[in-house]
Design a protein around this motif. Structure first.
Motif, PDB file in Angstrom:
ATOM      1  N   ASP A   1       0.824  -1.217   0.000  1.00  0.00           N
ATOM      2  CA  ASP A   1       0.000   0.000   0.000  1.00  0.00           C
ATOM      3  C   ASP A   1       0.855   1.262   0.000  1.00  0.00           C
ATOM      4  OD1 ASP A   1      -2.202  -1.658   0.077  1.00  0.00           O
ATOM      5  OD2 ASP A   1      -2.546  -1.417   2.236  1.00  0.00           O
ATOM      6  N   GLU A   2       1.923   1.256   0.765  1.00  0.00           N
ATOM      7  CA  GLU A   2       2.796   2.421   0.831  1.00  0.00           C
ATOM      8  C   GLU A   2       3.545   2.635  -0.485  1.00  0.00           C
ATOM      9  OE1 GLU A   2       3.743   4.836   3.717  1.00  0.00           O
ATOM     10  OE2 GLU A   2       1.625   4.323   3.435  1.00  0.00           O
ATOM     11  N   VAL A   3       3.920   1.566  -1.143  1.00  0.00           N
ATOM     12  CA  VAL A   3       4.586   1.697  -2.439  1.00  0.00           C
ATOM     13  C   VAL A   3       3.666   2.380  -3.442  1.00  0.00           C
ATOM     14  CG1 VAL A   3       5.448   0.398  -4.441  1.00  0.00           C
ATOM     15  CG2 VAL A   3       6.212  -0.202  -2.130  1.00  0.00           C
ATOM     16  N   VAL A   4       2.396   1.996  -3.466  1.00  0.00           N
ATOM     17  CA  VAL A   4       1.429   2.631  -4.377  1.00  0.00           C
ATOM     18  C   VAL A   4       1.312   4.121  -4.077  1.00  0.00           C
ATOM     19  CG1 VAL A   4      -1.008   2.742  -5.011  1.00  0.00           C
ATOM     20  CG2 VAL A   4       0.121   0.520  -4.804  1.00  0.00           C
ATOM     21  N   ARG A   5       1.181   4.486  -2.808  1.00  0.00           N
ATOM     22  CA  ARG A   5       1.035   5.895  -2.426  1.00  0.00           C
ATOM     23  C   ARG A   5       2.256   6.715  -2.816  1.00  0.00           C
ATOM     24  NH1 ARG A   5       2.792   9.154   1.542  1.00  0.00           N
ATOM     25  NH2 ARG A   5       3.838   7.465   2.684  1.00  0.00           N
ATOM     26  N   LEU A   6       3.411   6.195  -2.537  1.00  0.00           N
ATOM     27  CA  LEU A   6       4.640   6.952  -2.784  1.00  0.00           C
ATOM     28  C   LEU A   6       4.963   7.058  -4.272  1.00  0.00           C
ATOM     29  CD1 LEU A   6       6.597   5.506   0.240  1.00  0.00           C
ATOM     30  CD2 LEU A   6       6.097   7.927  -0.110  1.00  0.00           C
ATOM     31  N   ARG A   7       4.601   6.060  -5.043  1.00  0.00           N
ATOM     32  CA  ARG A   7       4.792   6.161  -6.493  1.00  0.00           C
ATOM     33  C   ARG A   7       4.016   7.353  -7.057  1.00  0.00           C
ATOM     34  NH1 ARG A   7       6.727   1.739  -9.779  1.00  0.00           N
ATOM     35  NH2 ARG A   7       5.437   2.608 -11.451  1.00  0.00           N
ATOM     36  N   GLU A   8       2.831   7.582  -6.549  1.00  0.00           N
ATOM     37  CA  GLU A   8       2.029   8.707  -7.029  1.00  0.00           C
ATOM     38  C   GLU A   8       2.722  10.035  -6.750  1.00  0.00           C
ATOM     39  OE1 GLU A   8      -1.737   8.212  -5.134  1.00  0.00           O
ATOM     40  OE2 GLU A   8      -2.344   6.508  -6.405  1.00  0.00           O
ATOM     41  N   GLU A   9       3.331  10.160  -5.552  1.00  0.00           N
ATOM     42  CA  GLU A   9       4.051  11.390  -5.227  1.00  0.00           C
ATOM     43  C   GLU A   9       5.311  11.540  -6.080  1.00  0.00           C
ATOM     44  OE1 GLU A   9       4.621  12.355  -1.113  1.00  0.00           O
ATOM     45  OE2 GLU A   9       2.848  11.206  -0.485  1.00  0.00           O
ATOM     46  N   MET A  10       5.942  10.436  -6.410  1.00  0.00           N
ATOM     47  CA  MET A  10       7.130  10.491  -7.252  1.00  0.00           C
ATOM     48  C   MET A  10       6.783  10.922  -8.678  1.00  0.00           C
ATOM     49  SD  MET A  10       9.046   7.047  -5.836  1.00  0.00           S
ATOM     50  CE  MET A  10      10.750   7.394  -6.210  1.00  0.00           C
ATOM     51  N   ILE A  11       5.633  10.501  -9.152  1.00  0.00           N
ATOM     52  CA  ILE A  11       5.187  10.921 -10.481  1.00  0.00           C
ATOM     53  C   ILE A  11       5.005  12.433 -10.526  1.00  0.00           C
ATOM     54  CG2 ILE A  11       3.231  10.828 -12.099  1.00  0.00           C
ATOM     55  CD1 ILE A  11       2.970   7.832 -11.322  1.00  0.00           C
ATOM     56  N   GLU A  12       4.508  13.009  -9.438  1.00  0.00           N
ATOM     57  CA  GLU A  12       4.340  14.461  -9.383  1.00  0.00           C
ATOM     58  C   GLU A  12       5.684  15.180  -9.534  1.00  0.00           C
ATOM     59  OE1 GLU A  12       2.274  15.537  -5.837  1.00  0.00           O
ATOM     60  OE2 GLU A  12       0.517  14.312  -6.279  1.00  0.00           O
ATOM     61  N   ILE A  13       6.726  14.678  -8.899  1.00  0.00           N
ATOM     62  CA  ILE A  13       8.053  15.290  -9.037  1.00  0.00           C
ATOM     63  C   ILE A  13       8.582  15.109 -10.457  1.00  0.00           C
ATOM     64  CG2 ILE A  13      10.441  15.255  -8.233  1.00  0.00           C
ATOM     65  CD1 ILE A  13       8.572  16.383  -6.181  1.00  0.00           C
ATOM     66  N   LYS A  14       8.391  13.934 -11.011  1.00  0.00           N
ATOM     67  CA  LYS A  14       8.818  13.679 -12.394  1.00  0.00           C
ATOM     68  C   LYS A  14       8.199  14.710 -13.341  1.00  0.00           C
ATOM     69  CE  LYS A  14       6.508  10.700 -14.765  1.00  0.00           C
ATOM     70  NZ  LYS A  14       6.048  11.489 -15.925  1.00  0.00           N
ATOM     71  N   ASP A  15       6.909  14.944 -13.162  1.00  0.00           N
ATOM     72  CA  ASP A  15       6.228  15.914 -14.023  1.00  0.00           C
ATOM     73  C   ASP A  15       6.730  17.338 -13.755  1.00  0.00           C
ATOM     74  OD1 ASP A  15       4.805  13.788 -15.038  1.00  0.00           O
ATOM     75  OD2 ASP A  15       3.010  14.162 -13.818  1.00  0.00           O
ATOM     76  N   GLN A  16       7.037  17.622 -12.485  1.00  0.00           N
ATOM     77  CA  GLN A  16       7.505  18.954 -12.113  1.00  0.00           C
ATOM     78  C   GLN A  16       8.805  19.324 -12.826  1.00  0.00           C
ATOM     79  OE1 GLN A  16       8.004  19.543  -7.866  1.00  0.00           O
ATOM     80  NE2 GLN A  16       9.352  21.291  -8.161  1.00  0.00           N
ATOM     81  N   VAL A  17       9.717  18.360 -12.978  1.00  0.00           N
ATOM     82  CA  VAL A  17      11.003  18.653 -13.623  1.00  0.00           C
ATOM     83  C   VAL A  17      10.916  18.562 -15.142  1.00  0.00           C
ATOM     84  CG1 VAL A  17      12.296  17.880 -11.601  1.00  0.00           C
ATOM     85  CG2 VAL A  17      11.838  16.252 -13.455  1.00  0.00           C
ATOM     86  N   GLY A  18       9.703  18.273 -15.657  1.00  0.00           N
ATOM     87  CA  GLY A  18       9.490  18.275 -17.096  1.00  0.00           C
ATOM     88  C   GLY A  18       9.981  17.051 -17.824  1.00  0.00           C
ATOM     89  N   PHE A  19      10.118  15.941 -17.111  1.00  0.00           N
ATOM     90  CA  PHE A  19      10.572  14.719 -17.783  1.00  0.00           C
ATOM     91  C   PHE A  19       9.428  14.111 -18.582  1.00  0.00           C
ATOM     92  CE2 PHE A  19      11.328  10.147 -18.053  1.00  0.00           C
ATOM     93  CZ  PHE A  19      12.618  10.122 -18.557  1.00  0.00           C
ATOM     94  N   GLU A  20       9.693  13.797 -19.831  1.00  0.00           N
ATOM     95  CA  GLU A  20       8.701  13.171 -20.690  1.00  0.00           C
ATOM     96  C   GLU A  20       8.948  11.669 -20.687  1.00  0.00           C
ATOM     97  OE1 GLU A  20       8.781  14.928 -24.537  1.00  0.00           O
ATOM     98  OE2 GLU A  20       8.233  16.937 -23.805  1.00  0.00           O
ATOM     99  N   GLY A  21       7.957  10.941 -20.294  1.00  0.00           N
ATOM    100  CA  GLY A  21       8.100   9.496 -20.155  1.00  0.00           C
ATOM    101  C   GLY A  21       7.483   9.053 -18.838  1.00  0.00           C
ATOM    102  N   ASP A  22       7.342   7.739 -18.669  1.00  0.00           N
ATOM    103  CA  ASP A  22       6.718   7.236 -17.453  1.00  0.00           C
ATOM    104  C   ASP A  22       7.723   7.189 -16.305  1.00  0.00           C
ATOM    105  OD1 ASP A  22       8.299   5.026 -17.978  1.00  0.00           O
ATOM    106  OD2 ASP A  22       6.638   3.723 -18.582  1.00  0.00           O
ATOM    107  N   LEU A  23       7.237   6.766 -15.149  1.00  0.00           N
ATOM    108  CA  LEU A  23       8.091   6.756 -13.956  1.00  0.00           C
ATOM    109  C   LEU A  23       9.251   5.791 -14.128  1.00  0.00           C
ATOM    110  CD1 LEU A  23       8.511   7.848 -11.101  1.00  0.00           C
ATOM    111  CD2 LEU A  23       7.040   6.010 -10.244  1.00  0.00           C
ATOM    112  N   GLN A  24       9.011   4.663 -14.762  1.00  0.00           N
ATOM    113  CA  GLN A  24      10.085   3.702 -14.960  1.00  0.00           C
ATOM    114  C   GLN A  24      11.195   4.292 -15.818  1.00  0.00           C
ATOM    115  OE1 GLN A  24       9.772   0.752 -13.255  1.00  0.00           O
ATOM    116  NE2 GLN A  24      11.926   0.437 -13.719  1.00  0.00           N
ATOM    117  N   ALA A  25      10.805   5.063 -16.809  1.00  0.00           N
ATOM    118  CA  ALA A  25      11.809   5.717 -17.665  1.00  0.00           C
ATOM    119  C   ALA A  25      12.585   6.759 -16.871  1.00  0.00           C
ATOM    120  CB  ALA A  25      11.130   6.355 -18.876  1.00  0.00           C
ATOM    121  N   PHE A  26      11.901   7.445 -15.952  1.00  0.00           N
ATOM    122  CA  PHE A  26      12.583   8.438 -15.105  1.00  0.00           C
ATOM    123  C   PHE A  26      13.564   7.748 -14.174  1.00  0.00           C
ATOM    124  CE2 PHE A  26      12.354  11.839 -11.678  1.00  0.00           C
ATOM    125  CZ  PHE A  26      13.142  12.728 -12.377  1.00  0.00           C
TER     126      PHE A  26
END
Length: 633
Positions: free
Chosen positions: A330-355
């Motif tokens: 459950d915690e992994v799911v929650r934290l992945r969502e927050e990590m996606i927000e940072i990925k988008d913030q820095v303008g990375f194009e691609g999914d979280l795995q690519a980041f």
């Protein structure tokens, strides 16, 4: 990312030996430990309660002195120089002797003192003392399940670390004690070999990679002069420097220096070296009995029960392996969502795995990694020190109690350094004569991402382990034994909580990559809940565990493999971080809700830190007592 306290030589003899025998098991709380005590049927005056509590505290001081008398090593780590030339007895007989002593103290405490006549804090002292006995008893039941020699606790490397980093020498007598401990190390290693062979006969062996690591690190310890014709070994260089220091200070003459040098050489050649050679020979002999593919402890004799006990020990809860596994998912799911927000913030194009791949694989990008040079290693130490220094200014806004002891950032000594291994903290002395040390493994800078530097500095240094352990050692309002108590869920839970707490401080995690590093650190601990239980209770392979890690974090290959191998050799320990953090966060939320505008963050943190380490159930009781006191005015 902390090297667990369980396996370092700072423990008392009881903790040290029981750790080596059974990885220091802690039983689930007894009724008094897990629940608030019944309302007494007799009313006592405030003076009677104060008198009984003071009497009990005085008794605890006597018993603490009796306890540390078993352990020359603990005396040294406390900054004392009594029994300075000796090393603890590391045998089953020594464990039995100390368990009998501890049992007698419990019987005496119950006969001579009235629990209901104590202050709330004195009751906690009583419960911790009783809990520690239950801990040792439960550990002893699994004495043949522990891994004696492995790559994480690496007890064989702790002896040279003790001699080089801890054993100071200020006069001729102390140099003689140093030399005596060189010889004593040989005896201690031989006693550990007896335990290792006993456990192997019971079908308990660490994974093959542990054997390989122990052989390599043990060989490093006895490589170089005076063991061969090479440059000075680390221990021989240290001995000569300490003798030279006495000579330069005028404390000894040249003849005495020569005699001490020859005595040190003799101790190393006749006692130290043969013990390490025997260790290497035993590891080479027994490694053939290990399976090619490593397994969790659940596959070993009595392994399922042992692992369940390990979970209870390390979390100080009754959570099952399945429950812990689900919390992690459950915690992994929650934290992945927050990590996606940072990925988008820095303008990375691609999914979280690519980041993840972007951060993990571009090792020559100076945005992500330091150069793998001496300059890069020094930059890591300098930047870690700067991060810790910056946060010092914020501490008075969040804490009333502050540590007096200083903190140093150092590279791990070459003879025990491992590429990609976890950073760790070693406490100083209670009197501040030796600073606390945050150690970093820097042999491979490409497994040391820049984004993780800040969060690790907070966890290991301030306001994490250095602050918590230093404050505990400096406490004067609790019995001394509580200043030295160790409970992994409390200490590692605090370390992880402070990573999150630092987000509230000014000037932290300002770089989005550093914030991503913080989230990466937290998801790392959530992954541990999944992986540790997967390996030891669900039959996961090392490969499965490494792949799960890499799917859910930007961890490097070296880090992933090092981490998974850590969990395989110290089962259950890695679950303590996240479980402890979640509990402290829960206690804070509950206190904020209960107190409203009366909630004081300094008071809350002082309550958490001001009683020393304790099981989570007792920590909850302590916070409840604080909340009640605040409400009462």
């Amino acid at each position: 990312m902390t090297h667990f306290a369980d396996l370092n030589l700072r423990r008392t003899t009881s903790h040290l030996i029981v750790t080596l025998l059974a990885s220091t098991a802690l039983m689930a709380c007894s009724p008094k430990s897990s629940e608030a005590p019944d309302v007494p049927t007799i009313s006592y005056t405030a003076d009677e309660i104060a008198e009984e509590s003071a009497r009990l505290n005085a008794w605890f001081e006597e018993k603490f002195e009796e306890e540390i008398a078993f352990s020359p090593l603990q005396q040294t780590f406390l900054g004392r120089k009594t029994n300075y030339g000796k090393i603890d007895e590391i045998t089953q007989e020594a464990v039995d002797e100390q368990l009998a002593w501890r049992k007698a103290t419990i019987e005496q405490m119950k006969a001579d003192f009235d629990y209901d006549k104590l202050t709330p804090d004195a009751k906690i002292s009583w419960d911790i003392w009783e809990y520690q006995y239950d801990d040792a008893v439960r550990a002893n039941a699994f004495s043949k399940n522990g891994y004696i020699f492995e790559q994480m606790g690496a007890v064989h490397t702790q002896f040279p670390t003790l001699m080089i980093a801890i054993q100071t020498v200020e006069n001729e007598a102390e140099m003689e004690a140093y030399i005596s401990r060189l010889s004593e190390t040989g005896r201690a290693i031989e006693q550990l070999l007896v335990l290792s062979k006993r456990n192997a006969e019971a079908g308990v062996r660490p994974p093959r990679f542990s054997f390989e690591s122990v052989i390599e690190s043990a060989q490093k310890i006895i490589t170089g002069a005076p063991f061969d014709d090479g440059p000075d070994s680390a221990i021989w260089g240290d001995a000569q420097r300490k003798i030279a220091g006495l000579l330069e200070a005028g404390d000894i003459d040249q003849a005495t220096a020569d005699n001490l040098t020859e005595a040190a050489r003799t101790a190393l050649i006749e006692d130290w070296q043969p013990a390490y050679e025997n260790l290497i020979a035993w590891q080479k002999e027994d490694i053939v009995n290990t399976p090619e593919l490593a397994t969790g402890v659940g596959a070993l004799p009595n392994g399922v029960a042992f692992y369940n006990e390990r979970l209870a020990s390390n979390t100080t809860t009754e959570l099952t392996a399945d429950e812990i596994h689900q919390i992690g998912l459950d915690e992994v799911v929650r934290l992945r969502e927050e990590m996606i927000e940072i990925k988008d913030q820095v303008g990375f194009e691609g999914d979280l795995q690519a980041f993840f791949s972007e951060l993990r694989d571009n090792k020559d990008d100076p945005r992500y990694y330091y150069p793998d040079t001496d300059e890069g290693r020094q930059a890591y130490i300098d930047d870690s020190t700067a991060a810790i220094d910056r946060i010092k200014a914020e501490l008075p806004n969040y804490f009333g109690i502050l540590p007096k002891a200083d903190l140093e950032v150092k590279r791990v000594e070459a003879f025990r350094e491992q590429p990609g291994a976890a950073q760790h903290y070693r406490p100083g002395t209670p009197d501040g004569s030796r600073s606390g040390t945050y150690y970093a493994h820097l042999s491979d800078m490409k497994s040391m991402p820049k984004r993780e530097l800040e969060v690790i500095a907070y966890h290991e240094g301030l306001p994490g382990h250095h602050m918590q352990i230093s404050i505990a050692q400096e406490l004067t309002a609790v019995p001394t034994f509580r200043t030295q108590a160790g409970f992994t869920a409390y200490s590692e839970g605090w370390g992880l909580y402070t990573e999150w707490l630092a987000t509230e401080f000014d000037g932290t995690y300002e770089d989005p990559y550093s914030e991503f590093g913080r989230l990466g650190s937290e998801i790392w601990r959530a992954i541990r809940l999944v992986v540790d239980t997967g390996l030891h209770s669900k039959g996961w392979t090392e490969y499965q565990a490494v792949e799960y890690f890499k799917e859910n974090s930007a961890i490097t290959d070296a880090q992933a493999r090092s981490e998974v191998r850590r969990y395989m050799t110290i089962p259950g320990q890695a679950t303590s971080y996240k479980i402890g953090m979640l509990k402290i966060q829960e206690l804070r939320r509950d206190a904020e809700a209960e107190l409203g505008d009366q909630f004081d963050i300094k008071g809350f943190h002082d309550t958490i830190l001001g009683g020393g380490a304790m099981p989570l159930s007792l920590l909850e009781r302590r916070v409840d007592n604080w909340v009640a006191a605040v409400k009462a005015g």
